[in-house]
Design a protein around this motif. Structure first.
Motif, short mmCIF file in Angstrom:
data_model
loop_
_atom_site.label_atom_id
_atom_site.label_comp_id
_atom_site.label_asym_id
_atom_site.label_seq_id
_atom_site.Cartn_x
_atom_site.Cartn_y
_atom_site.Cartn_z
N PRO A 1 15.76 -9.50 54.63
CA PRO A 1 16.56 -8.52 53.87
C PRO A 1 18.01 -8.95 53.67
N ILE A 2 18.53 -8.64 52.50
CA ILE A 2 19.95 -8.86 52.20
C ILE A 2 20.63 -7.50 52.05
N THR A 3 21.95 -7.47 52.23
CA THR A 3 22.70 -6.22 52.21
C THR A 3 23.01 -5.78 50.78
N ILE A 4 22.82 -4.48 50.53
CA ILE A 4 23.30 -3.86 49.30
C ILE A 4 24.66 -3.25 49.63
N ALA A 5 25.71 -3.73 48.99
CA ALA A 5 27.06 -3.24 49.28
C ALA A 5 27.88 -3.27 47.99
N GLY A 6 28.58 -2.20 47.71
CA GLY A 6 29.38 -2.12 46.50
C GLY A 6 28.59 -1.50 45.36
N VAL A 7 28.87 -0.24 45.07
CA VAL A 7 28.19 0.48 43.99
C VAL A 7 29.23 1.32 43.26
N LEU A 8 29.22 1.26 41.92
CA LEU A 8 30.07 2.13 41.12
C LEU A 8 29.64 2.10 39.66
N GLY A 9 29.99 3.15 38.93
CA GLY A 9 29.65 3.22 37.52
C GLY A 9 30.34 2.13 36.72
N ASP A 10 29.77 1.82 35.56
CA ASP A 10 30.25 0.64 34.82
C ASP A 10 31.71 0.73 34.38
N SER A 11 32.13 1.89 33.88
CA SER A 11 33.53 2.01 33.45
C SER A 11 34.49 1.91 34.63
N HIS A 12 34.07 2.43 35.77
CA HIS A 12 34.88 2.36 36.98
C HIS A 12 34.91 0.93 37.52
N GLY A 13 33.78 0.24 37.39
CA GLY A 13 33.75 -1.16 37.77
C GLY A 13 34.72 -1.98 36.95
N ALA A 14 34.80 -1.65 35.65
CA ALA A 14 35.74 -2.37 34.79
C ALA A 14 37.19 -2.05 35.16
N LEU A 15 37.46 -0.79 35.55
CA LEU A 15 38.81 -0.43 35.97
C LEU A 15 39.23 -1.27 37.18
N ALA A 16 38.31 -1.40 38.15
CA ALA A 16 38.60 -2.24 39.32
C ALA A 16 38.61 -3.72 38.94
N GLY A 17 37.65 -4.14 38.12
CA GLY A 17 37.55 -5.54 37.74
C GLY A 17 38.75 -6.03 36.94
N GLN A 18 39.38 -5.12 36.21
CA GLN A 18 40.60 -5.46 35.47
C GLN A 18 41.84 -5.31 36.33
N MET A 19 41.64 -5.09 37.64
CA MET A 19 42.73 -4.99 38.62
C MET A 19 43.69 -3.85 38.29
N CYS A 20 43.14 -2.74 37.78
CA CYS A 20 43.97 -1.57 37.50
C CYS A 20 44.12 -0.74 38.78
N PHE A 21 44.70 -1.36 39.79
CA PHE A 21 44.85 -0.72 41.09
C PHE A 21 46.10 0.16 41.17
N GLN A 22 47.01 -0.01 40.21
CA GLN A 22 48.26 0.73 40.24
C GLN A 22 48.19 1.94 39.31
N LYS A 23 48.83 3.00 39.70
CA LYS A 23 48.92 4.20 38.87
C LYS A 23 49.54 3.84 37.52
N GLY A 24 48.92 4.29 36.44
CA GLY A 24 49.43 4.03 35.10
C GLY A 24 48.81 2.84 34.41
#
Length: 522
Positions: A262-285
């Motif tokens: 078995p391998i670990t399932i880790a990290g789940v989020l909706g696609d638009s939210h994944g893009a928000l994180a993937g685009q490094m939009c970690f800062q407010k605004g």
């Protein structure tokens, strides 16, 4: 050579389960993409306004995509091994020492209801584009107190785009569903919940905060399923999955025997939210646009949920390192879907990639405007009963004008939302990060920048949603311990600067779009 000498390589498989297909992407610990496979699934349109997917087909397609990805990776490793062995007379250990894990990003709101005893869905999944819940939503919207309650608790407008009305429809209309439900035999979830349940052999029934926040059943303040919302849609709590942060673990899987252990399932989020994180939009605004089947415009508003203005909604943006970040969001139902429709249904081009050349073969749209309300109009209009329309056709209209108008319709719809967000956040956004397949269309990206008057930033990772899931996977497993550790993983490939020399034509074009929309909405 020992394990310590070889080192353990990290390989993260990201599943990007979208409205049209399932992609499996392979990343290393530096977030370099090593491979990608894609398997399409069928779209079902049994009645006008109904859009369905076969959840079991999607699961099998995911397994097939992973199988192809592993097979491709194995061939690459064997090729490298042969060269390394020939050069050093040693058998390389790289093929024996890779630690795999799995993360998931998914089309949101699409609802699956299944029998936990048989493991079978009670019907095909109700897709986020489906409008069969429109009448129920219309009735609920007639009560101002209900509208206010739903918005205050869930952050959402009452609309069939969100999961609740589709789930209620299935329970009310599939024969025997209510009886099975009363016996506690039915489960519900959005697509990632179904995939996790299947991958773990029914051991884990869980979703993440972002997908939960798109169901219209989740309280974004308490971060729990809300009894008032469940009662409003007559959905029992016994059906609901456990809710976890994006950077949590979700069980283990062998992917139907593709992995020996078995391998670990880790990290789940909706696609638009994944893009928000993937685009490094970690800062407010900071904000992003995802160009997919539909499009999501989302801006990070910080760690406190705020009432959404003027047709926007408030959702959980993402959750990581024990904190939750919220976002204002507006959703457009048909952007990439419009281009696919022109290629597949109208057959004006063989593939959407051919559209740029046609669009640039004419000087302008020839006065043609396409309002692609195939499933109604989303934010900021929220008119689910509107149908698509074309305005401005003359005998001078050519195929090129029609194609150009389709591409322009995407940019107009994005501007509708960005303008609202800019006002809500106190001014114009400094830049918009863009991801998704249509970002390869240079005409569209430049037209988008011109329309917004804001730079559009494209990155080398086309699949920002999957990239965001990979980051959450690494956060969950301790590969990276802060946002700062991953910020350099995003590489900008091109910035489209707006052409500010000729603002008048842009203003006139947008006025034409608004006039076209005004003829459809009530």
């Amino acid at each position: 050579m020992s394990n310590e000498e070889c080192g353990m390589k990290q390989r993260i498989i990201a599943i990007d389960q979208s409205t049209s297909s399932t992609k499996a992407l392979l990343f290393d610990e530096q977030c370099h993409m090593l491979g990608r496979t894609n398997v399409d699934h069928k779209q079902y349109y049994p009645q006008t306004g109904w859009v369905e997917h076969d959840a079991e087909e999607i699961y099998q397609n995911m397994i097939e995509a992973i199988r192809q990805l592993i097979e491709h990776e194995t061939l690459n490793i064997e090729h490298s091994a042969a060269h390394e062995s020939a050069d050093t007379n040693n058998v390389p250990c790289s093929m024996f020492h890779a630690q795999y894990s799995l993360c998931i990003t998914n089309q949101r709101e699409t609802a699956v209801v299944w029998n936990k005893l048989t493991g079978k869905p009670i019907s095909r999944a109700v897709v986020w584009q489906d409008t069969r819940g429109a009448e129920l939503c219309r009735q609920l919207r007639s009560d101002e107190k209900t509208v206010a309650m739903v918005m205050e608790k869930s952050g959402l407008l009452i609309d069939p785009n969100f999961s609740a009305s589709g789930v209620k429809w299935l329970l009310d209309n599939v024969p025997g569903a209510r009886e099975l439900c009363s016996r506690g035999e039915l489960l519900m979830g959005t697509i990632e919940t179904w995939l996790v349940w299947k991958l773990t052999g029914g051991k884990v029934h869980a979703t993440d905060f972002t997908n939960a926040s798109r169901t219209m059943l989740f309280n974004i303040h308490t971060m729990q399923w809300d009894d008032d919302l469940l009662q409003l849609f007559d959905i029992p709590r016994s059906m609901m999955p456990d809710v976890r942060p994006c950077d949590a673990t979700y069980g283990e899987t062998t992917c139907e025997g593709l992995f020996p252990s078995p391998i670990t399932i880790a990290g789940v989020l909706g696609d638009s939210h994944g893009a928000l994180a993937g685009q490094m939009c970690f800062q407010k605004g900071s904000g992003k646009v995802t160009y997919g089947t539909g499009s999501s415009v989302m801006v990070n508003i910080g760690e406190e949920p705020q009432p959404a203005p003027e047709g926007l909604v408030t959702s959980v943006g993402f959750s990581a390192f024990g904190k939750t970040y919220y976002g204002f969001e507006g959703n457009i139902y048909s952007t990439g879907a419009t281009l696919k429709w022109m290629a597949d249904q109208l057959q004006l081009v063989g593939h959407p990639a051919e559209m740029e050349a046609l669009a640039t073969s004419v000087a302008d749209n020839g006065g043609v405007y396409i309002v692609p309300a195939f499933s109604g109009l989303g934010a900021p209009w929220w008119q689910s009963n509107v149908k698509g329309a074309v305005f401005g056709l003359t005998f001078a209209t050519t195929k090129a004008h029609f194609v150009r108008a389709a591409l322009e319709s995407i940019a107009y719809q994005i501007k509708d939302l960005v303008d609202v967000m800019a006002r809500a956040t106190g001014g114009s956004l400094s830049e918009i990060c863009a991801d998704g397949g249509p970002t390869k269309n240079q005409f569209l990206m430049q037209f988008q920048a011109d329309m917004l008057g804001t730079p559009v930033v494209c990155t080398e990772v086309d699949d920002a949603s999957a990239f965001g899931a990979v980051l959450m996977n690494g956060f969950a497993r301790g590969l990276w311990k802060s946002f700062d550790e991953v910020k350099d993983f995003r590489k900008v490939t091109k910035v489209y600067e707006p052409n500010t020399q000729h603002p008048s034509p842009i203003t006139q074009l947008y006025e034409g779009w608004r006039n076209a929309v005004s003829q459809l909405i009530k």
